[in-house]
Design a protein around this motif. Structure first.
Motif, short mmCIF file in Angstrom:
data_model
loop_
_atom_site.label_atom_id
_atom_site.label_comp_id
_atom_site.label_asym_id
_atom_site.label_seq_id
_atom_site.Cartn_x
_atom_site.Cartn_y
_atom_site.Cartn_z
N ASP A 106 53.70 11.36 -4.40
CA ASP A 106 52.29 11.21 -4.09
C ASP A 106 52.13 11.04 -2.58
O ASP A 106 53.10 10.75 -1.87
N TRP A 129 46.62 2.03 -7.40
CA TRP A 129 47.10 3.40 -7.65
C TRP A 129 48.09 3.42 -8.80
O TRP A 129 48.03 4.29 -9.68
N ARG A 132 46.21 3.07 -12.14
CA ARG A 132 45.06 3.95 -12.35
C ARG A 132 45.12 4.63 -13.71
O ARG A 132 46.20 4.84 -14.26
N THR A 136 43.21 10.05 -13.32
CA THR A 136 42.91 9.89 -11.90
C THR A 136 43.98 10.56 -11.04
O THR A 136 45.16 10.29 -11.17
N GLN A 139 42.42 8.59 -4.93
CA GLN A 139 41.83 7.26 -4.79
C GLN A 139 41.33 7.07 -3.37
O GLN A 139 42.02 7.40 -2.40
N LEU A 152 44.66 8.14 -1.26
CA LEU A 152 45.87 8.48 -2.03
C LEU A 152 45.62 9.71 -2.88
O LEU A 152 44.56 9.85 -3.50
N SER A 154 47.65 12.29 -5.77
CA SER A 154 48.82 12.55 -6.60
C SER A 154 49.47 13.86 -6.16
O SER A 154 48.87 14.67 -5.45
N GLN A 182 39.21 8.12 -8.08
CA GLN A 182 38.93 6.69 -8.26
C GLN A 182 38.33 6.15 -6.95
O GLN A 182 39.03 6.07 -5.93
#
Length: 219
Positions: A106, A129, A132, A136, A139, A152, A154, A182
């Motif tokens: 990530d 995170w 989550r 999601t 973020q 953030l 993924s 998120q």
């Protein structure tokens, strides 16, 4: 009912430090010294203290200054040769290099002029995170209705952002995928306090009363 959460994945970070610092008189903002330590070094230290070890930085102008700081911090450099004032270009470069250098990880993406950000601000973002919902993929901290940093993404979101045509980058993908983002409500000013103008610098001196704050002396 508890929603499933994502399995843990490593997180790498990229600092976006390719700005011209025009409104501050044309200076590398991350070279600002706070009690003798550059903002660049402070941010790298905060990331490492929060548990993130793989760190890179997108740099453009002021290469002599920023390369020296990156070497001192053992940070991977990503050279940006395009228009330095386009944050979108820096973001796109960051995600493409992340795909190449950090497969499966990530990405924490942050502007490099966050003078109040410390490890205690980053750790809650990493906890949120890790916890989550499974749907999601991104973020963003939000303070008083203002979107902040660090962001953030993924591994899947990084791939999706990188696959967009120019000039789309992180924000465009998030706006098109709000259900996968998120928006983390927070009350930490560090997420939304940046350093763009002389007024920002004066506010920082007031916030960090007693600290020595200034630009490094020119050789």
């Amino acid at each position: 009912m508890n929603l499933p959460v994502h399995p843990s994945a490593p997180v790498a970070a990229t600092l976006l430090a390719a700005g011209l610092g025009r409104r501050l008189g044309g200076v590398p903002k991350t070279a600002l010294l706070i009690d003798g330590e550059s903002l660049f070094e402070r941010l790298v230290r905060a990331l490492r203290q929060s548990g993130i070890q793989a760190i890179s930085a997108v740099i453009g102008p002021y290469a002599d200054t920023l390369l020296a700081l990156a070497r001192r911090c053992d940070v991977q450099v990503i050279r940006h040769s395009g228009p330095a004032d386009e944050l979108v270009a820096s973001q796109r470069l960051a995600v493409h290099e992340h795909l190449r250098q950090q497969p499966g990880a990530d990405l924490m993406l942050l502007v490099a002029d966050l003078p109040l950000l410390v490890a205690d601000d980053i750790r809650p973002l990493l906890r949120a995170w890790a916890q989550r919902p499974a749907r999601t993929q991104a973020q963003v901290p939000v303070v008083g209705g203002v979107r902040g940093h660090p962001v953030l993404l993924s591994w899947q979101a990084v791939q999706a952002v990188a696959g967009q045509p120019w000039p789309h980058a992180v924000r465009a993908w998030m706006l098109a995928n709000t259900g996968s983002t998120q928006w983390l409500q927070a009350d930490r000013d560090a997420y939304v306090t940046d350093l763009d103008t002389p007024d920002d610098l004066q506010v920082l001196r007031s916030r960090l009363a007693g600290a020595s704050i200034g630009w490094p002396k020119q050789p």
